[in-house]
Motif scaffolding. Sequence first.
Motif, PDB file in Angstrom:
ATOM      1  N   THR A 175      86.374 -30.925 115.118  1.00 42.98           N
ATOM      2  CA  THR A 175      85.121 -30.350 115.543  1.00 42.98           C
ATOM      3  C   THR A 175      85.121 -30.705 117.253  1.00 42.98           C
ATOM      4  OG1 THR A 175      83.749 -30.934 113.852  1.00 42.98           O
ATOM      5  CG2 THR A 175      82.599 -31.039 115.921  1.00 42.98           C
ATOM      6  N   VAL A 176      84.816 -29.557 117.922  1.00 36.00           N
ATOM      7  CA  VAL A 176      85.006 -29.908 119.557  1.00 36.00           C
ATOM      8  C   VAL A 176      83.580 -29.606 120.206  1.00 36.00           C
ATOM      9  CG1 VAL A 176      86.251 -29.021 121.607  1.00 36.00           C
ATOM     10  CG2 VAL A 176      87.163 -28.660 119.337  1.00 36.00           C
ATOM     11  N   LYS A 177      83.035 -30.704 120.760  1.00 37.68           N
ATOM     12  CA  LYS A 177      81.784 -30.648 121.259  1.00 37.68           C
ATOM     13  C   LYS A 177      81.886 -30.893 122.806  1.00 37.68           C
ATOM     14  CE  LYS A 177      79.414 -33.018 117.576  1.00 37.68           C
ATOM     15  NZ  LYS A 177      78.745 -34.034 117.017  1.00 37.68           N
ATOM     16  N   GLY A 178      80.662 -30.432 123.504  1.00 38.06           N
ATOM     17  CA  GLY A 178      80.773 -30.471 124.874  1.00 38.06           C
ATOM     18  C   GLY A 178      79.257 -30.108 125.616  1.00 38.06           C
ATOM     19  N   ASN A 179      79.414 -30.198 126.839  1.00 30.77           N
ATOM     20  CA  ASN A 179      77.956 -29.856 127.483  1.00 30.77           C
ATOM     21  C   ASN A 179      78.370 -29.121 128.685  1.00 30.77           C
ATOM     22  OD1 ASN A 179      76.714 -32.382 125.866  1.00 30.77           O
ATOM     23  ND2 ASN A 179      75.179 -30.777 126.485  1.00 30.77           N
ATOM     24  N   LEU A 180      77.546 -28.164 129.105  1.00 32.06           N
ATOM     25  CA  LEU A 180      77.790 -27.343 130.243  1.00 32.06           C
ATOM     26  C   LEU A 180      76.269 -27.604 130.971  1.00 32.06           C
ATOM     27  CD1 LEU A 180      78.844 -25.411 132.288  1.00 32.06           C
ATOM     28  CD2 LEU A 180      77.895 -23.377 130.901  1.00 32.06           C
ATOM     29  N   TYR A 210      97.003 -23.562 129.356  1.00 35.17           N
ATOM     30  CA  TYR A 210      95.982 -23.482 128.481  1.00 35.17           C
ATOM     31  C   TYR A 210      95.845 -22.265 127.919  1.00 35.17           C
ATOM     32  CZ  TYR A 210      93.948 -28.251 128.888  1.00 35.17           C
ATOM     33  OH  TYR A 210      93.857 -29.542 128.836  1.00 35.17           O
ATOM     34  N   LYS A 211      95.496 -21.893 126.565  1.00 32.53           N
ATOM     35  CA  LYS A 211      95.661 -20.514 125.935  1.00 32.53           C
ATOM     36  C   LYS A 211      94.142 -20.345 125.145  1.00 32.53           C
ATOM     37  CE  LYS A 211     100.563 -19.642 125.141  1.00 32.53           C
ATOM     38  NZ  LYS A 211     101.439 -18.991 124.086  1.00 32.53           N
ATOM     39  N   ASP A 212      93.316 -19.186 125.551  1.00 31.20           N
ATOM     40  CA  ASP A 212      92.203 -19.207 124.752  1.00 31.20           C
ATOM     41  C   ASP A 212      92.196 -19.135 123.373  1.00 31.20           C
ATOM     42  OD1 ASP A 212      91.049 -18.817 127.341  1.00 31.20           O
ATOM     43  OD2 ASP A 212      90.877 -16.493 127.149  1.00 31.20           O
ATOM     44  N   VAL A 213      91.246 -19.969 122.819  1.00 30.36           N
ATOM     45  CA  VAL A 213      90.896 -20.037 121.288  1.00 30.36           C
ATOM     46  C   VAL A 213      90.006 -19.295 120.713  1.00 30.36           C
ATOM     47  CG1 VAL A 213      90.510 -21.672 119.370  1.00 30.36           C
ATOM     48  CG2 VAL A 213      92.163 -22.417 121.233  1.00 30.36           C
ATOM     49  N   LYS A 214      88.793 -19.265 121.470  1.00 33.82           N
ATOM     50  CA  LYS A 214      87.666 -18.582 121.013  1.00 33.82           C
ATOM     51  C   LYS A 214      86.617 -18.648 121.890  1.00 33.82           C
ATOM     52  CE  LYS A 214      86.874 -21.106 117.162  1.00 33.82           C
ATOM     53  NZ  LYS A 214      86.120 -21.563 115.944  1.00 33.82           N
ATOM     54  N   SER A 215      85.481 -18.060 122.008  1.00 40.93           N
ATOM     55  CA  SER A 215      84.360 -18.021 122.966  1.00 40.93           C
ATOM     56  C   SER A 215      83.117 -18.819 121.967  1.00 40.93           C
ATOM     57  CB  SER A 215      83.898 -16.808 123.317  1.00 40.93           C
ATOM     58  OG  SER A 215      84.864 -16.130 124.025  1.00 40.93           O
ATOM     59  N   VAL A 216      82.596 -19.529 122.893  1.00 42.09           N
ATOM     60  CA  VAL A 216      81.450 -20.370 122.240  1.00 42.09           C
ATOM     61  C   VAL A 216      80.344 -20.122 123.311  1.00 42.09           C
ATOM     62  CG1 VAL A 216      80.595 -22.579 121.638  1.00 42.09           C
ATOM     63  CG2 VAL A 216      82.940 -22.065 121.230  1.00 42.09           C
ATOM     64  N   ARG A 217      79.029 -19.869 122.937  1.00 44.88           N
ATOM     65  CA  ARG A 217      78.014 -19.898 123.468  1.00 44.88           C
ATOM     66  C   ARG A 217      76.880 -21.140 123.734  1.00 44.88           C
ATOM     67  NH1 ARG A 217      75.529 -15.721 125.950  1.00 44.88           N
ATOM     68  NH2 ARG A 217      77.389 -14.481 125.194  1.00 44.88           N
ATOM     69  N   SER A 218      76.688 -21.624 124.874  1.00 41.43           N
ATOM     70  CA  SER A 218      75.918 -22.947 125.103  1.00 41.43           C
ATOM     71  C   SER A 218      74.531 -22.726 124.376  1.00 41.43           C
ATOM     72  CB  SER A 218      75.910 -23.249 126.443  1.00 41.43           C
ATOM     73  OG  SER A 218      75.194 -22.167 127.327  1.00 41.43           O
ATOM     74  N   GLY A 219      74.143 -23.890 123.960  1.00 43.04           N
ATOM     75  CA  GLY A 219      72.864 -23.797 123.252  1.00 43.04           C
ATOM     76  C   GLY A 219      72.013 -24.501 123.922  1.00 43.04           C
ATOM     77  N   SER A 220      70.835 -25.444 123.218  1.00 40.36           N
ATOM     78  CA  SER A 220      69.927 -26.188 123.751  1.00 40.36           C
ATOM     79  C   SER A 220      70.527 -27.261 124.540  1.00 40.36           C
ATOM     80  CB  SER A 220      69.164 -26.798 122.640  1.00 40.36           C
ATOM     81  OG  SER A 220      68.127 -27.625 123.183  1.00 40.36           O
ATOM     82  N   ALA A 221      69.951 -27.440 126.051  1.00 38.49           N
ATOM     83  CA  ALA A 221      70.583 -28.459 126.887  1.00 38.49           C
ATOM     84  C   ALA A 221      71.972 -28.198 127.184  1.00 38.49           C
ATOM     85  CB  ALA A 221      70.478 -29.820 126.303  1.00 38.49           C
ATOM     86  N   GLY A 222      72.581 -27.156 126.887  1.00 37.79           N
ATOM     87  CA  GLY A 222      73.811 -26.768 127.384  1.00 37.79           C
ATOM     88  C   GLY A 222      74.879 -26.916 126.590  1.00 37.79           C
ATOM     89  N   ALA A 223      74.555 -27.498 125.179  1.00 38.71           N
ATOM     90  CA  ALA A 223      75.427 -28.028 124.284  1.00 38.71           C
ATOM     91  C   ALA A 223      76.352 -26.904 123.711  1.00 38.71           C
ATOM     92  CB  ALA A 223      74.545 -28.672 122.938  1.00 38.71           C
ATOM     93  N   LEU A 224      77.691 -27.387 123.430  1.00 36.12           N
ATOM     94  CA  LEU A 224      78.818 -26.678 122.933  1.00 36.12           C
ATOM     95  C   LEU A 224      79.161 -27.265 121.441  1.00 36.12           C
ATOM     96  CD1 LEU A 224      80.486 -26.014 126.279  1.00 36.12           C
ATOM     97  CD2 LEU A 224      79.326 -24.325 124.935  1.00 36.12           C
ATOM     98  N   LYS A 225      79.471 -26.513 120.805  1.00 35.34           N
ATOM     99  CA  LYS A 225      80.042 -27.005 119.479  1.00 35.34           C
ATOM    100  C   LYS A 225      80.836 -25.992 118.644  1.00 35.34           C
ATOM    101  CE  LYS A 225      78.908 -29.769 115.215  1.00 35.34           C
ATOM    102  NZ  LYS A 225      77.791 -30.280 114.360  1.00 35.34           N
TER     103      LYS A 225
END
Length: 259
Positions: A175-180, A210-225
Amino acid sequence: MRIRATLGVVTGALALSVLAVPAAQADATAGDTKISNVVVNGGKDVVGGATGKKTITVSFTATDDSGIDWAQAILYHGSDVESSDSGAVANSSDLRATCTEVNATTSTCKSSFTLESGANLINSVAGGWKVWALAAGVDADYVKKENAKGFSVKRASKLTVNASPEPVKKGKTITVKGNLTRANWDTGRYAGYTTQSVKLQFKKKGTTTYKDVKSVRSGSAGALKTTVTASVDGYYRYNFAGTTTTPAVAAAGDLIDVQ
């Protein structure tokens, strides 16, 4: 902010001729004076944090067959300098530019400007700004440009990443999380940047790309998962390409040990 108040250093016959030009015909010239090679912040976007001040330099070349007497530049956001948006204007500290003679007809002129978050930088003025510029020759010729150069002023961005579990067995789920987040000039804090497309990237341990794996759209508070399947040791990171109001940013890679 009105141009007559801003150009307090413009005096005499030149002031009357320059300031009398209607807004619809904002550019003006008399004689052979020219402005060229306008450079803002070394050609880079101006990026402002949630708080603090940013000092930038504007330089340009001014020419006249009699030599350059003086010059001035103003930075602004809006359709024209007379009706700049929300006070989004920056004057140099000494108003007039410092002009250094290159030869008998040409000078290089420079000015420093301060942009301050929460003052002349508010959220609504992020994006395209312009340089208003004026140069006067020794013989009283002059040129005035309403938009001598366009440049971008952006809200600073931050991006984080955390991949787990660590270590992980091959074939299991990571699981890869983050924040923008980006600077909010109105509140003086960083806030989530939502509904933005961010790339999840992977770099195999021992390699440099680095190579692209997939695109993720930021959610509430900029959260990425998102989730991926563990295969080999390597680094995961999120990479944001930026927008017209926010600069690109990449998170530092997070190493995953696959066993």
